[in-house]
Enzyme design. Structure first.
Site: not given
Ligand code: IMP
Length: 190
Positions: A110-111, A114, A163, A176
């Site tokens: 995963e990138d 969050d 963010f 990206r």
């Molecule tokens: P999670 O399910 O809330 O952990 O979110 C995961 C996904 O949300 C990541 O794979 C990103 O695509 C997106 N995401 C979460 N935080 C950011 C951010 O700060 N910038 C851009 N995309 C984000």
């Protein structure tokens, strides 16, 4: 400025100013370290290295080269952000995995983790599919935002709950292709 340049003074995307957070050299060093860690843990196990599109595309491509040796790759896409800055909490597959995970050692790439919902959902999915083990490799981790209390097993950088864009991460599908990671300026507007 060339398309691959790293704007050190920051940049504007969608009317918002972003400033440098993690430069390309630091990312490359972290990817190398993570490659070593994953090879040490799974190097003889032909792990299945799963790219969570779209955000992990760059990280995954670099990471599999850093791991080296025998491994397989797969790709899937999950949507939860709707192009904005706040998680909606909804998760849905928009491209399903193509490789059986039964008895495989799966590493979800995963990138960013969050809220942790995506990682949590995918861990359960692969456990349900009979994976021998499931681990998460994330470039970035927002511990303060994580509602699951389950940090990535392989982590590049822990960052504040702000963010970010770049190195695969987008704001409204832009940013990206930046080689470094940028954070929304505290001031916000450009
Ligand atoms: P999670 O399910 O809330 O952990 O979110 C995961 C996904 O949300 C990541 O794979 C990103 O695509 C997106 N995401 C979460 N935080 C950011 C951010 O700060 N910038 C851009 N995309 C984000």
């Amino acid at each position: 400025m060339s398309a691959n340049a790293e704007p050190r003074e920051g940049l504007v995307i969608g009317g918002h100013r972003f400033v440098p957070m993690i430069d390309a050299a630091a990312i490359a060093a972290a990817v190398g370290r993570l490659g070593d860690e994953i090879r040490a843990s799974f190097g003889n196990a032909n792990p299945l290295i799963v790219c969570v599109l779209n955000g992990a595309a760059l990280f995954h491509a670099d990471l599999i080269r850093a791991i080296g040796g025998e491994l397989e790759v797969d790709y899937l896409r999950v949507g939860s952000y709707d192009g904005g800055m706040v998680s909606t909490g909804r998760i849905n597959f928009t491209a399903a995995p193509g490789t059986s995970a039964r008895d495989r050692n799966v590493i979800l790439v995963e990138d960013i983790v969050d809220t942790g919902r995506t990682a949590d959902h995918l861990r359960r999915y692969y456990q349900h599919k009979g994976a021998a083990s499931v681990a998460v490799a994330a470039l970035l981790y927002k511990r303060e935002a994580d509602i699951t209390g389950h940090p990535p097993e392989f982590l590049g950088f822990e960052i504040p709950d702000r963010f970010v864009v770049g190195y695969g991460l987008d704001y409204q599908q832009q940013g990206r292709n930046l080689p470094a990671v940028y954070v929304l300026d505290a001031g916000g507007a450009a």
